[in-house]
Scaffold this motif. Structure first.
Motif, PDB file in Angstrom:
ATOM      1  N   GLN A  62      60.011  35.456  36.153  1.00 35.09           N
ATOM      2  CA  GLN A  62      59.441  36.473  35.325  1.00 35.09           C
ATOM      3  C   GLN A  62      57.737  36.096  35.643  1.00 35.09           C
ATOM      4  O   GLN A  62      57.336  35.204  36.608  1.00 35.09           O
ATOM      5  CB  GLN A  62      59.058  34.749  33.673  1.00 35.09           C
ATOM      6  CG  GLN A  62      58.809  34.104  34.490  1.00 35.09           C
ATOM      7  CD  GLN A  62      59.599  32.934  32.451  1.00 35.09           C
ATOM      8  OE1 GLN A  62      60.654  32.797  32.223  1.00 35.09           O
ATOM      9  NE2 GLN A  62      57.961  32.496  32.461  1.00 35.09           N
ATOM     10  N   ASN A  87      54.458  30.256  28.614  1.00 34.51           N
ATOM     11  CA  ASN A  87      55.051  32.402  28.847  1.00 34.51           C
ATOM     12  C   ASN A  87      53.494  33.288  27.932  1.00 34.51           C
ATOM     13  O   ASN A  87      53.430  32.993  27.260  1.00 34.51           O
ATOM     14  CB  ASN A  87      56.172  31.880  27.455  1.00 34.51           C
ATOM     15  CG  ASN A  87      57.815  31.505  29.170  1.00 34.51           C
ATOM     16  OD1 ASN A  87      57.661  31.138  30.235  1.00 34.51           O
ATOM     17  ND2 ASN A  87      58.431  31.492  28.336  1.00 34.51           N
ATOM     18  N   LYS A 137      61.600  33.951  27.326  1.00 37.45           N
ATOM     19  CA  LYS A 137      61.783  33.825  25.919  1.00 37.45           C
ATOM     20  C   LYS A 137      59.787  33.260  25.310  1.00 37.45           C
ATOM     21  O   LYS A 137      59.804  31.893  25.679  1.00 37.45           O
ATOM     22  CB  LYS A 137      62.613  32.364  25.798  1.00 37.45           C
ATOM     23  CG  LYS A 137      63.196  32.305  24.590  1.00 37.45           C
ATOM     24  CD  LYS A 137      64.047  30.929  24.652  1.00 37.45           C
ATOM     25  CE  LYS A 137      64.779  30.283  23.630  1.00 37.45           C
ATOM     26  NZ  LYS A 137      63.728  29.734  22.542  1.00 37.45           N
ATOM     27  N   THR A 167      58.376  30.665  22.453  1.00 33.64           N
ATOM     28  CA  THR A 167      58.802  28.833  22.285  1.00 33.64           C
ATOM     29  C   THR A 167      57.590  28.507  21.235  1.00 33.64           C
ATOM     30  O   THR A 167      56.406  29.368  21.493  1.00 33.64           O
ATOM     31  CB  THR A 167      58.619  28.448  23.750  1.00 33.64           C
ATOM     32  OG1 THR A 167      57.009  28.503  24.501  1.00 33.64           O
ATOM     33  CG2 THR A 167      59.478  28.622  24.150  1.00 33.64           C
TER      34      THR A 167
END
Length: 419
Positions: free
Chosen positions: A12, A34, A40, A42
């Motif tokens: 990623q 992220n 994902k 979060t």
């Protein structure tokens, strides 16, 4: 013997976390949040638990985190770190400017809410919580330890964490004061590039530095954001030249870009001076980052990074209506720009979109933050003028060929990207 674990980043872009350790010591390179559409999503609670799980596993007598730069996808999890954290002086300054400006905004909004005839108590409580949380972040940032950027030609001062020696080397990226790291212990030499590029104003001398100091490398950990893209990044100078053409053709020019990218702001500054347009801003955050860049780097590049913008108010409208202008804005400024835009003739007005096109073209990015797309749609005339803040495929190959590392680990890349 040093060992490596990539906790996040192999499949990623952003959210990078790299751990390097010996028997007695360990360092982390970046603890990033992220990015939207990468990894994902979060919650803060999930982030806290994840960091605690990583930190409490494999604990050592000596440990610290080193940040390559101040982008959120590299530094965003800093509130949860329980031990020493290191970042460049410029990186710390940018983060403090960001959170202090946010705090001022929350405090003003809270006071305004409290002065209402019938105060909205729930909103007042929300703003109070925002103030409290932001103050906590500022207090945490104040504890960060820093290093000074080394003058060109000098060897940077190493930092010891137990028996691990970390040496920061300045590099060029789309944010101020980014660094690479040479990590050494027990006869081994690792090189972590962080995010970098070879086509910016500040990249001059970068490959010479790598050729001189990145020798006998056992493991190269390099970013690979553009590995899946065949296009070659244009230079920051060419960005400025293309902006000059647009600024000559249109009287009223808005430029959508980042307030922390000193080089892109330098390109805009250069183009604005060449076309004799007033440089204008609407953001207190942008005002403060430009002041920082002028103070630290204003004597470089014949004034490229010396900024003296006008802070736009309605009182300036008549003057700017006659002269024209270049207005540097961010995606959160829609509500500020719209009233001014409605007063200007469409045929003489244009938006230079100078950010990654994925923010408005990719569905997952638009879902995460629709402001970029909304901003573009306010304008009749729009042109994209941008270059990546990341190293392109050819330059990655050049770096590997110069270093001849025994092993290469590629992070900050799409899952299917290959060297």
């Amino acid at each position: 013997m040093m060992k490596i674990k990539i906790h996040r980043g192999l499949d990623q872009i952003g959210g990078c976390i790299t751990e390097i350790w010996t028997e007695s010591s360990r360092v982390f390179i970046d603890f990033g949040q992220n990015l939207p559409g990468n990894g994902k999503p979060t919650t803060p609670e999930e982030d806290s638990l994840m960091v605690a799980d990583i930190v409490e596993n494999n604990e050592k007598e000596h440990q610290a985190v080193f940040y390559t730069h101040a982008h959120e996808d590299h530094v965003g999890l800093f509130p949860y770190i329980p031990f020493d954290q290191f970042i460049s002086e410029g990186g710390k300054d940018l983060l403090l400017i960001k959170y202090r400006t946010l705090l001022e905004g929350y405090e003003i909004a809270r006071e305004k809410c409290g002065r209402q005839r019938v105060p909205d108590r729930s909103e007042e409580e929300r703003l109070e919580e925002c103030c409290r949380r932001t103050k906590t972040l500022i207090d945490k940032l104040e504890t960060f330890r820093t290093w000074k950027r080394t003058e060109r030609g000098d060897y940077p001062k190493p930092i010891m964490v137990g028996n691990i020696r970390i040496t920061p080397f300045f590099c060029c990226h789309s944010i101020y004061d980014a660094h690479m790291f040479l990590i050494e212990s027990e006869g081994q030499r690792f090189w972590h590039t962080g995010d970098y590029r070879g086509h910016g104003y500040m990249s001059k001398g970068q490959f010479l530095m790598l050729r001189k100091y990145a020798t006998n490398i056992d493991v190269l950990i390099t970013e690979g954001t553009m590995l899946s893209r065949e296009d070659k990044a244009i230079s920051e100078y060419r960005v400025s030249m293309e902006m000059i053409d647009v600024m000559q053709a249109f009287k009223y020019v808005f430029v959508l870009t980042s307030a922390t990218d000193i080089e892109r702001l330098g390109s805009i500054n250069h183009a604005t001076k060449k076309t004799k347009k007033p440089l204008c801003i609407m953001s207190l955050f942008m005002k403060r980052t430009m002041e920082l860049f002028t103070e630290r780097e204003g004597n470089l590049g014949r004034g490229l990074f010396s900024f003296s913008p006008l802070f736009y108010t309605d009182r300036l409208y008549s003057k700017l209506r006659d002269k024209g202008f270049t207005m540097v804005v961010g995606p959160s400024h829609c509500d500020k720009v719209k009233p001014l835009l409605n007063r200007l003739p469409q045929e003489e007005t244009i938006l230079i979109y100078s950010s990654w096109n994925g923010y408005y073209m990719r569905e997952e990015q638009v879902r995460a933050n629709a402001k970029y797309k909304e901003f573009r749609e306010m304008f009749h005339n729009v042109v994209d003028i941008h270059t990546s803040g990341h190293v392109d495929r050819d330059a990655i190959k050049k770096v590997i060929g110069m270093m001849h590392p025994k092993e290469v680990i590629c992070i900050h890349k799409e899952a299917d990207a290959r060297l």
